[in-house]
Motif scaffolding. Structure first.
Motif, PDB file in Angstrom:
ATOM      1  N   TYR A 247       0.797  -1.224   0.000  1.00  0.00           N
ATOM      2  CA  TYR A 247       0.000   0.000   0.000  1.00  0.00           C
ATOM      3  C   TYR A 247       0.836   1.283   0.000  1.00  0.00           C
ATOM      4  CZ  TYR A 247      -3.311  -3.562   1.465  1.00  0.00           C
ATOM      5  OH  TYR A 247      -4.050  -4.726   1.539  1.00  0.00           O
ATOM      6  N   GLY A 248       2.092   1.195  -0.388  1.00  0.00           N
ATOM      7  CA  GLY A 248       2.925   2.383  -0.453  1.00  0.00           C
ATOM      8  C   GLY A 248       4.009   2.214  -1.510  1.00  0.00           C
ATOM      9  N   SER A 249       4.925   3.164  -1.587  1.00  0.00           N
ATOM     10  CA  SER A 249       6.033   3.066  -2.529  1.00  0.00           C
ATOM     11  C   SER A 249       6.947   1.914  -2.137  1.00  0.00           C
ATOM     12  CB  SER A 249       6.825   4.377  -2.543  1.00  0.00           C
ATOM     13  OG  SER A 249       6.000   5.444  -2.964  1.00  0.00           O
ATOM     14  N   ALA A 250       7.383   1.164  -3.118  1.00  0.00           N
ATOM     15  CA  ALA A 250       8.226   0.006  -2.857  1.00  0.00           C
ATOM     16  C   ALA A 250       9.670   0.423  -2.582  1.00  0.00           C
ATOM     17  CB  ALA A 250       8.192  -0.949  -4.046  1.00  0.00           C
ATOM     18  N   PRO A 251      10.265  -0.042  -1.479  1.00  0.00           N
ATOM     19  CA  PRO A 251      11.681   0.240  -1.210  1.00  0.00           C
ATOM     20  C   PRO A 251      12.572  -0.360  -2.296  1.00  0.00           C
ATOM     21  CG  PRO A 251      10.569  -0.600   0.750  1.00  0.00           C
ATOM     22  CD  PRO A 251       9.636  -0.816  -0.401  1.00  0.00           C
ATOM     23  N   ALA A 252      13.722   0.241  -2.512  1.00  0.00           N
ATOM     24  CA  ALA A 252      14.629  -0.197  -3.573  1.00  0.00           C
ATOM     25  C   ALA A 252      15.030  -1.656  -3.417  1.00  0.00           C
ATOM     26  CB  ALA A 252      15.868   0.693  -3.591  1.00  0.00           C
ATOM     27  N   GLU A 253      15.280  -2.092  -2.154  1.00  0.00           N
ATOM     28  CA  GLU A 253      15.712  -3.481  -1.964  1.00  0.00           C
ATOM     29  C   GLU A 253      14.604  -4.474  -2.274  1.00  0.00           C
ATOM     30  OE1 GLU A 253      14.578  -1.796   2.142  1.00  0.00           O
ATOM     31  OE2 GLU A 253      15.633  -1.141   0.317  1.00  0.00           O
ATOM     32  N   VAL A 254      13.357  -4.063  -2.065  1.00  0.00           N
ATOM     33  CA  VAL A 254      12.227  -4.940  -2.382  1.00  0.00           C
ATOM     34  C   VAL A 254      12.055  -5.038  -3.899  1.00  0.00           C
ATOM     35  CG1 VAL A 254       9.725  -5.246  -2.167  1.00  0.00           C
ATOM     36  CG2 VAL A 254      11.057  -4.482  -0.201  1.00  0.00           C
ATOM     37  N   ILE A 255      12.216  -3.919  -4.589  1.00  0.00           N
ATOM     38  CA  ILE A 255      12.142  -3.932  -6.049  1.00  0.00           C
ATOM     39  C   ILE A 255      13.229  -4.825  -6.627  1.00  0.00           C
ATOM     40  CG2 ILE A 255      12.431  -2.524  -8.124  1.00  0.00           C
ATOM     41  CD1 ILE A 255      11.184  -0.197  -6.551  1.00  0.00           C
ATOM     42  N   GLU A 256      14.434  -4.714  -6.075  1.00  0.00           N
ATOM     43  CA  GLU A 256      15.551  -5.523  -6.563  1.00  0.00           C
ATOM     44  C   GLU A 256      15.288  -7.008  -6.358  1.00  0.00           C
ATOM     45  OE1 GLU A 256      19.264  -7.764  -6.458  1.00  0.00           O
ATOM     46  OE2 GLU A 256      18.036  -7.300  -4.700  1.00  0.00           O
ATOM     47  N   ARG A 257      14.724  -7.361  -5.217  1.00  0.00           N
ATOM     48  CA  ARG A 257      14.415  -8.770  -4.953  1.00  0.00           C
ATOM     49  C   ARG A 257      13.310  -9.273  -5.873  1.00  0.00           C
ATOM     50  NH1 ARG A 257      11.534 -10.340   0.030  1.00  0.00           N
ATOM     51  NH2 ARG A 257      11.141 -12.562  -0.099  1.00  0.00           N
ATOM     52  N   ALA A 258      12.311  -8.444  -6.112  1.00  0.00           N
ATOM     53  CA  ALA A 258      11.242  -8.825  -7.028  1.00  0.00           C
ATOM     54  C   ALA A 258      11.785  -9.057  -8.432  1.00  0.00           C
ATOM     55  CB  ALA A 258      10.156  -7.748  -7.047  1.00  0.00           C
ATOM     56  N   GLN A 259      12.723  -8.217  -8.842  1.00  0.00           N
ATOM     57  CA  GLN A 259      13.322  -8.385 -10.164  1.00  0.00           C
ATOM     58  C   GLN A 259      14.121  -9.678 -10.242  1.00  0.00           C
ATOM     59  OE1 GLN A 259      15.388  -4.623 -10.301  1.00  0.00           O
ATOM     60  NE2 GLN A 259      13.767  -3.639 -11.513  1.00  0.00           N
ATOM     61  N   ARG A 260      14.818 -10.031  -9.180  1.00  0.00           N
ATOM     62  CA  ARG A 260      15.562 -11.297  -9.168  1.00  0.00           C
ATOM     63  C   ARG A 260      14.617 -12.489  -9.220  1.00  0.00           C
ATOM     64  NH1 ARG A 260      19.471 -11.528  -4.249  1.00  0.00           N
ATOM     65  NH2 ARG A 260      20.039 -13.497  -5.284  1.00  0.00           N
ATOM     66  N   ILE A 261      13.506 -12.399  -8.509  1.00  0.00           N
ATOM     67  CA  ILE A 261      12.514 -13.478  -8.560  1.00  0.00           C
ATOM     68  C   ILE A 261      11.941 -13.593  -9.966  1.00  0.00           C
ATOM     69  CG2 ILE A 261      10.235 -14.206  -7.740  1.00  0.00           C
ATOM     70  CD1 ILE A 261      10.949 -12.946  -5.026  1.00  0.00           C
ATOM     71  N   ALA A 262      11.660 -12.441 -10.587  1.00  0.00           N
ATOM     72  CA  ALA A 262      11.135 -12.443 -11.955  1.00  0.00           C
ATOM     73  C   ALA A 262      12.127 -13.069 -12.921  1.00  0.00           C
ATOM     74  CB  ALA A 262      10.798 -11.016 -12.384  1.00  0.00           C
ATOM     75  N   ASP A 263      13.414 -12.825 -12.709  1.00  0.00           N
ATOM     76  CA  ASP A 263      14.442 -13.410 -13.578  1.00  0.00           C
ATOM     77  C   ASP A 263      14.462 -14.924 -13.460  1.00  0.00           C
ATOM     78  OD1 ASP A 263      15.206 -10.892 -14.420  1.00  0.00           O
ATOM     79  OD2 ASP A 263      16.905 -10.732 -13.032  1.00  0.00           O
ATOM     80  N   VAL A 264      14.343 -15.428 -12.240  1.00  0.00           N
ATOM     81  CA  VAL A 264      14.306 -16.881 -12.044  1.00  0.00           C
ATOM     82  C   VAL A 264      13.060 -17.463 -12.706  1.00  0.00           C
ATOM     83  CG1 VAL A 264      14.128 -18.728 -10.327  1.00  0.00           C
ATOM     84  CG2 VAL A 264      15.643 -16.773  -9.913  1.00  0.00           C
TER      85      VAL A 264
END
Length: 334
Positions: A247-264
């Protein structure tokens, strides 16, 4: 005849399809939805095999319940599961009828929400929900977001729901929240049959794995996982750095982790949203994943995600990389 999706049952015998229809958007969440869009979305869900529908008085000040009830009116009531919520009683508010609701729903504020977990409040809330939905019973009644009301919700609130369960007005009882710690307390200390945890059992947030899910598994309490996209960050194949999280802006570390999950996911030929939908279902305590659906197109895309073929190697890699623990493994190691 339309075949239903696979179901998982609560200890009360209530069967829920593994994918459930979240009807908050039928209450004009954030923007207007037409009656036709709402009806078509429910029709698409039914035709796609969904038989579990979740709503609440809070969603559009009763509009979601009304629309869902009308859309399901011609369906055999004993072939679907319907849940709503209590704790936010709707009372007439003529003094605010000329303005819009200020709690995220684009509807006239002709009524207002009043927190009420008393016996009378629970009974009145269920009675009103039954009238709006056009049904004689609820398959599940959840205490809705009782974060600041533990004392009354866990006593008079639960006691009233138990009373309704014994009368057959409600099939199963529980609580629905955006946190897992208090839900675990409901599981440990009250006679709930099911809990709905929103945003706390996802690819990005495993809070429920630490306490709620082991407690639910031990006591035979079902868990419904909602908000599996974490406010949108997991809803697209390509991670949008401007997407919301919790419900808010995503922290940079969360975005980075989401991108790594998306890559897998991509490496295994799987979309990130498909993995997000199917991830909670790997835990044996989970009985359904409920996602918000506004249109027939939303329903069809969600069904595609639910039905996507996901290899075990994907979950193994996410677990080994420390990106998302495998719920199936966690359940056997408790």
């Amino acid at each position: 005849m339309t075949s239903t999706l696979p179901t998982r049952s609560l200890r009360t015998g209530t069967a829920l399809t593994e994918l459930g229809f979240g009807a908050a958007q039928l209450g004009n969440l954030f923007r207007e939805t037409t009656d036709e869009e709402a009806r078509d979305a429910v029709t698409a869900a039914w035709d796609g095999g969904l038989r579990y529908f979740d709503t609440a008085p809070h969603y559009g000040l009763g509009l979601s319940e009304q629309r869902l009830g009308r859309a399901l009116a011609a369906r055999p009531r004993d072939r679907l599961a319907l849940s709503s919520k209590v704790g936010r009683l709707l009372v007439e508010s003529p003094g605010t009828a000329d303005r819009l609701d200020d709690d995220g729903f684009v509807v006239p504020a002709a009524t207002r929400r009043v927190w009420d977990f008393s016996r009378d409040g629970i009974l009145r809330s269920v009675e009103q929900s039954l009238a709006r939905l056009g049904t004689d019973w609820l398959d599940i009644a959840y205490l809705h977001d009782p974060d600041d009301h533990w004392e009354s919700a866990s006593t008079t609130g639960i006691d009233a729901l138990v009373e309704l369960r014994e009368q057959g007005v409600v099939g199963a009882i529980g609580a629905g929240m955006n946190q897992s710690a208090m839900l675990a307390e409901f599981v440990r200390r009250t006679d709930v049959d099911v809990v709905m945890v929103a945003g706390r059992f996802t690819l990005l947030d495993g809070a429920a794995l630490g306490g709620l899910l082991p407690a639910a598994q031990e006591r035979g309490v079902g868990v419904v996982a909602a908000a599996v996209y974490n406010s949108g960050l997991l809803s697209s194949e390509q991670v949008d750095p401007n997407a919301h999280f919790d419900y808010g802006s995503a922290p940079a570390e969360v975005i980075e982790r989401a991108q790594r999950i998306a890559d897998v996911c991509r490496a295994h030929g799987v979309s990130l949203p498909a993995a997000a939908v199917q991830y909670p279902l790997r835990h044996p305590a989970v009985v359904s994943v409920v996602t918000g659906m506004r249109t027939a197109a939303h329903v069809r895309s969600t069904l595609e995600r639910y039905r996507a073929d996901i290899p075990e190697a994907l979950w193994e890699e996410l677990d080994a990389a420390g990106l998302a623990p495998d719920p199936a493994m966690a359940a056997t190691q408790r």
